[in-house]
Design a protein around this motif. Sequence first.
Motif, PDB file in Angstrom:
ATOM      1  N   LYS A   1       0.833  -1.204   0.000  1.00  0.00           N
ATOM      2  CA  LYS A   1       0.000   0.000   0.000  1.00  0.00           C
ATOM      3  C   LYS A   1       0.870   1.257   0.000  1.00  0.00           C
ATOM      4  CE  LYS A   1      -4.238   1.659   0.292  1.00  0.00           C
ATOM      5  NZ  LYS A   1      -5.285   1.389  -0.726  1.00  0.00           N
ATOM      6  N   ASP A   2       2.026   1.214   0.709  1.00  0.00           N
ATOM      7  CA  ASP A   2       2.963   2.347   0.722  1.00  0.00           C
ATOM      8  C   ASP A   2       3.478   2.637  -0.689  1.00  0.00           C
ATOM      9  OD1 ASP A   2       2.669   2.629   3.427  1.00  0.00           O
ATOM     10  OD2 ASP A   2       4.492   1.496   3.940  1.00  0.00           O
ATOM     11  N   VAL A   3       3.779   1.559  -1.456  1.00  0.00           N
ATOM     12  CA  VAL A   3       4.243   1.728  -2.836  1.00  0.00           C
ATOM     13  C   VAL A   3       3.173   2.457  -3.646  1.00  0.00           C
ATOM     14  CG1 VAL A   3       4.894   0.536  -4.979  1.00  0.00           C
ATOM     15  CG2 VAL A   3       5.715  -0.319  -2.769  1.00  0.00           C
ATOM     16  N   TYR A   4       1.935   2.029  -3.490  1.00  0.00           N
ATOM     17  CA  TYR A   4       0.822   2.629  -4.238  1.00  0.00           C
ATOM     18  C   TYR A   4       0.681   4.113  -3.910  1.00  0.00           C
ATOM     19  CZ  TYR A   4      -3.948   3.350  -5.948  1.00  0.00           C
ATOM     20  OH  TYR A   4      -5.062   3.831  -6.595  1.00  0.00           O
ATOM     21  N   LYS A   5       0.820   4.465  -2.613  1.00  0.00           N
ATOM     22  CA  LYS A   5       0.690   5.873  -2.203  1.00  0.00           C
ATOM     23  C   LYS A   5       1.819   6.710  -2.774  1.00  0.00           C
ATOM     24  CE  LYS A   5      -1.821   4.973   2.129  1.00  0.00           C
ATOM     25  NZ  LYS A   5      -1.718   4.983   3.618  1.00  0.00           N
ATOM     26  N   CYS A   6       3.054   6.177  -2.689  1.00  0.00           N
ATOM     27  CA  CYS A   6       4.212   6.934  -3.196  1.00  0.00           C
ATOM     28  C   CYS A   6       4.139   7.144  -4.707  1.00  0.00           C
ATOM     29  CB  CYS A   6       5.512   6.208  -2.845  1.00  0.00           C
ATOM     30  SG  CYS A   6       5.954   6.353  -1.104  1.00  0.00           S
ATOM     31  N   ALA A   7       3.511   6.216  -5.422  1.00  0.00           N
ATOM     32  CA  ALA A   7       3.409   6.310  -6.874  1.00  0.00           C
ATOM     33  C   ALA A   7       2.623   7.542  -7.295  1.00  0.00           C
ATOM     34  CB  ALA A   7       2.753   5.052  -7.444  1.00  0.00           C
ATOM     35  N   LYS A   8       1.835   8.118  -6.392  1.00  0.00           N
ATOM     36  CA  LYS A   8       1.028   9.293  -6.738  1.00  0.00           C
ATOM     37  C   LYS A   8       1.916  10.502  -7.048  1.00  0.00           C
ATOM     38  CE  LYS A   8      -2.770  12.149  -5.044  1.00  0.00           C
ATOM     39  NZ  LYS A   8      -3.726  12.383  -3.923  1.00  0.00           N
ATOM     40  N   LYS A   9       3.043  10.620  -6.304  1.00  0.00           N
ATOM     41  CA  LYS A   9       3.879  11.808  -6.460  1.00  0.00           C
ATOM     42  C   LYS A   9       5.203  11.526  -7.162  1.00  0.00           C
ATOM     43  CE  LYS A   9       2.035  14.119  -2.343  1.00  0.00           C
ATOM     44  NZ  LYS A   9       2.356  14.686  -1.009  1.00  0.00           N
ATOM     45  N   LYS A  10       5.745  10.333  -6.981  1.00  0.00           N
ATOM     46  CA  LYS A  10       7.067  10.041  -7.540  1.00  0.00           C
ATOM     47  C   LYS A  10       6.962   9.508  -8.970  1.00  0.00           C
ATOM     48  CE  LYS A  10       9.414   9.091  -3.186  1.00  0.00           C
ATOM     49  NZ  LYS A  10      10.315  10.258  -3.282  1.00  0.00           N
ATOM     50  N   ASN A  11       8.002   9.850  -9.774  1.00  0.00           N
ATOM     51  CA  ASN A  11       8.030   9.306 -11.136  1.00  0.00           C
ATOM     52  C   ASN A  11       8.509   7.862 -11.117  1.00  0.00           C
ATOM     53  OD1 ASN A  11      10.873   9.239 -11.085  1.00  0.00           O
ATOM     54  ND2 ASN A  11      11.022  11.322 -11.912  1.00  0.00           N
ATOM     55  N   ASP A  12       8.511   7.245 -12.248  1.00  0.00           N
ATOM     56  CA  ASP A  12       8.781   5.808 -12.330  1.00  0.00           C
ATOM     57  C   ASP A  12      10.166   5.461 -11.803  1.00  0.00           C
ATOM     58  OD1 ASP A  12       8.003   3.104 -13.403  1.00  0.00           O
ATOM     59  OD2 ASP A  12       9.788   3.439 -14.625  1.00  0.00           O
ATOM     60  N   LYS A  13      11.183   6.220 -12.226  1.00  0.00           N
ATOM     61  CA  LYS A  13      12.547   5.915 -11.839  1.00  0.00           C
ATOM     62  C   LYS A  13      12.761   6.058 -10.337  1.00  0.00           C
ATOM     63  CE  LYS A  13      17.334   7.028 -13.021  1.00  0.00           C
ATOM     64  NZ  LYS A  13      18.232   7.873 -13.856  1.00  0.00           N
ATOM     65  N   LYS A  14      12.247   7.154  -9.765  1.00  0.00           N
ATOM     66  CA  LYS A  14      12.415   7.385  -8.323  1.00  0.00           C
ATOM     67  C   LYS A  14      11.655   6.354  -7.497  1.00  0.00           C
ATOM     68  CE  LYS A  14      13.247  12.382  -8.554  1.00  0.00           C
ATOM     69  NZ  LYS A  14      12.743  13.731  -8.180  1.00  0.00           N
ATOM     70  N   LEU A  15      10.514   5.968  -7.978  1.00  0.00           N
ATOM     71  CA  LEU A  15       9.705   4.982  -7.256  1.00  0.00           C
ATOM     72  C   LEU A  15      10.437   3.641  -7.194  1.00  0.00           C
ATOM     73  CD1 LEU A  15       6.843   4.675  -5.944  1.00  0.00           C
ATOM     74  CD2 LEU A  15       6.093   3.705  -8.113  1.00  0.00           C
ATOM     75  N   LEU A  16      11.019   3.214  -8.304  1.00  0.00           N
ATOM     76  CA  LEU A  16      11.760   1.952  -8.344  1.00  0.00           C
ATOM     77  C   LEU A  16      12.994   2.012  -7.444  1.00  0.00           C
ATOM     78  CD1 LEU A  16      11.553   1.229 -12.184  1.00  0.00           C
ATOM     79  CD2 LEU A  16      10.436  -0.095 -10.394  1.00  0.00           C
ATOM     80  N   ASN A  17      13.709   3.136  -7.463  1.00  0.00           N
ATOM     81  CA  ASN A  17      14.901   3.296  -6.626  1.00  0.00           C
ATOM     82  C   ASN A  17      14.558   3.259  -5.138  1.00  0.00           C
ATOM     83  OD1 ASN A  17      16.605   3.478  -8.820  1.00  0.00           O
ATOM     84  ND2 ASN A  17      16.519   5.730  -8.904  1.00  0.00           N
ATOM     85  N   LYS A  18      13.443   3.848  -4.770  1.00  0.00           N
ATOM     86  CA  LYS A  18      13.049   3.944  -3.359  1.00  0.00           C
ATOM     87  C   LYS A  18      12.758   2.563  -2.761  1.00  0.00           C
ATOM     88  CE  LYS A  18       9.527   5.958  -0.289  1.00  0.00           C
ATOM     89  NZ  LYS A  18      10.474   6.453   0.728  1.00  0.00           N
TER      90      LYS A  18
ATOM     91  N   ASN B   1      13.462  -0.586  -4.122  1.00  0.00           N
ATOM     92  CA  ASN B   1      14.303  -1.725  -4.523  1.00  0.00           C
ATOM     93  C   ASN B   1      15.734  -1.588  -4.010  1.00  0.00           C
ATOM     94  OD1 ASN B   1      12.228  -3.008  -5.904  1.00  0.00           O
ATOM     95  ND2 ASN B   1      12.712  -2.010  -7.852  1.00  0.00           N
ATOM     96  N   LYS B   2      15.916  -0.983  -2.835  1.00  0.00           N
ATOM     97  CA  LYS B   2      17.262  -0.768  -2.306  1.00  0.00           C
ATOM     98  C   LYS B   2      17.920  -2.074  -1.867  1.00  0.00           C
ATOM     99  CE  LYS B   2      16.564   4.017  -0.832  1.00  0.00           C
ATOM    100  NZ  LYS B   2      16.466   4.961   0.326  1.00  0.00           N
ATOM    101  N   LYS B   3      17.184  -2.906  -1.118  1.00  0.00           N
ATOM    102  CA  LYS B   3      17.729  -4.187  -0.662  1.00  0.00           C
ATOM    103  C   LYS B   3      17.317  -5.329  -1.595  1.00  0.00           C
ATOM    104  CE  LYS B   3      17.958  -2.960   4.249  1.00  0.00           C
ATOM    105  NZ  LYS B   3      17.513  -3.322   5.608  1.00  0.00           N
ATOM    106  N   ASP B   4      16.048  -5.510  -1.725  1.00  0.00           N
ATOM    107  CA  ASP B   4      15.513  -6.564  -2.594  1.00  0.00           C
ATOM    108  C   ASP B   4      14.634  -5.939  -3.668  1.00  0.00           C
ATOM    109  OD1 ASP B   4      16.590  -8.733  -1.053  1.00  0.00           O
ATOM    110  OD2 ASP B   4      15.047  -8.289   0.446  1.00  0.00           O
ATOM    111  N   THR B   5      14.535  -6.615  -4.807  1.00  0.00           N
ATOM    112  CA  THR B   5      13.671  -6.130  -5.888  1.00  0.00           C
ATOM    113  C   THR B   5      12.251  -6.616  -5.630  1.00  0.00           C
ATOM    114  OG1 THR B   5      15.498  -6.206  -7.461  1.00  0.00           O
ATOM    115  CG2 THR B   5      13.270  -6.097  -8.390  1.00  0.00           C
TER     116      THR B   5
END
Length: 489
Positions: free
Chosen positions: A371-388, A390-394
């Motif tokens: 659910k946190d991923v879904y919320k962050c997707a509202k403001k962050k672009n695709d690249k930033k969302l993936l970086n945020k 997928n730091k430890k595991d994809t």
Amino acid sequence: ATLAKKYSDDKSSAKMGGDFGWLTAKLPSGFYAFENAMYTLKKGEVSELLRTPLGWHIIKVMDKRHARGKIKVAHILKRTDKANPTIAKKEIDRIYAELANGADFADLAAKNSDDDKTAKKGGELAPFGIKVYEGSFEEASFALATNGDYSRPIKTKIGYHIIKRIEKIGLEDYPQFEAKSLASLKKDSRYETQKERVVEEIKLNARYKLNKNTFDNFVKKQTPEIYTYKWKVTNITDDVLFTYGGKKEYMLSDFTTYLRSNTRMRLRYDKKDPIAESVEKMLNEYVKETTLKYEQSNLEKRHPEYKSLMREYEEGILLFEASKQEVWDKASKDTLGLYLYYEENKTDYMWLPRADVAKYTVETESAKKAKDVYKCAKKKNDKKLLNKFNKKDTILTSEIVKIERASKAQSGMEWIEGARSEFSYDEKNGLATFKKILKIYQPTIKTLEESRGFVIADYQDQLEKEWVKRLNTKYDVKLNKDVVNQLKK
């Protein structure tokens, strides 16, 4: 029944007054006359003399019923011991009592059945129809009403059985039966019987006439050498051998050519057979072949509907070939013409408003994290969302696709940049999925490559119209209104 017992050479049925039991089609090759009679006669009626490979028959239909199809059963067998026949009966009664008290049929078969081939398989037999097993066994099997039912102990020549119904296999659908039977029917004697009947009918309608003198003179000159590959045609006068309708003539030389080219056929005949009889059979084969060819060549004359069909077929082929040359091939091979047509009409090939859409998949056992991923997707672009995330595991992946406005792919999203679809989480598999519109594009003209299929189809339509226009200019078309009005009625 009395006559059958006294005179029949079929010893097995003679004992029972000629009773042969139930029969169903199809009978073996050579028994078509027998089969035809048994289906044609009514109950109680007697046939005329019938010839089969076994000899001559007279049959009487005792009764009729619907075909039974096939059935699959299991059985428990206790074989009869001639020295002490009561043991098998006691054993089968004991097993039946255990069944009645709830014992498992397959277990009882494995432990008790004297049929070594089926005991380990729970007593199961392969599916069978009528006249495979003894009558009492067959009757008891088909009498079982539903799957799982079992019979009381029944007696046969080999012992006592308890029979359990596993499956009733009904009759095949006619299309399945037809497809399976056609190949075998063509190898059956009935196929030749029907073929000969058709040939005789054609000969009658075609006014076939044999020049018997010519044929008899030819036969008189033949020697046993006709049964060998060494046979040669000598000392013949090339007269008319037979005719169709008094017009189509077949010469004696046509027949001798046929005989020379069919050496294997001649070799099949027994040298002990009279030459005249053998040559007459050879002639019949030749006449059969020429009769069918004659009928084929006259189908259009004798059958107006066939003539109309063939004309429609021929004209259809001509139209197809003409259309292929003037329209279809030209549209696909004339690259310059296709390009010029596209340039003149390219505004007809527009993309609808389109958008880049990210399709996100979140793999996590935590519904909160998804659910946190879904919320962050509202403001962050695709690249930033993936970086945020997928730091430890994809745990987050995305796929960028293009969609058109109002298409099924837009379902659940507004047509604005940043719009997201509804959040969906599969707790069982730990998966969440959603979509987001990244960028919207205004309508643009498709390139020729992007619209090639549509352009070719439209170019073909234009070529066809131009072709029809040229034909109308070249040929004066007159419409017969009376015929048109008749068609309307």
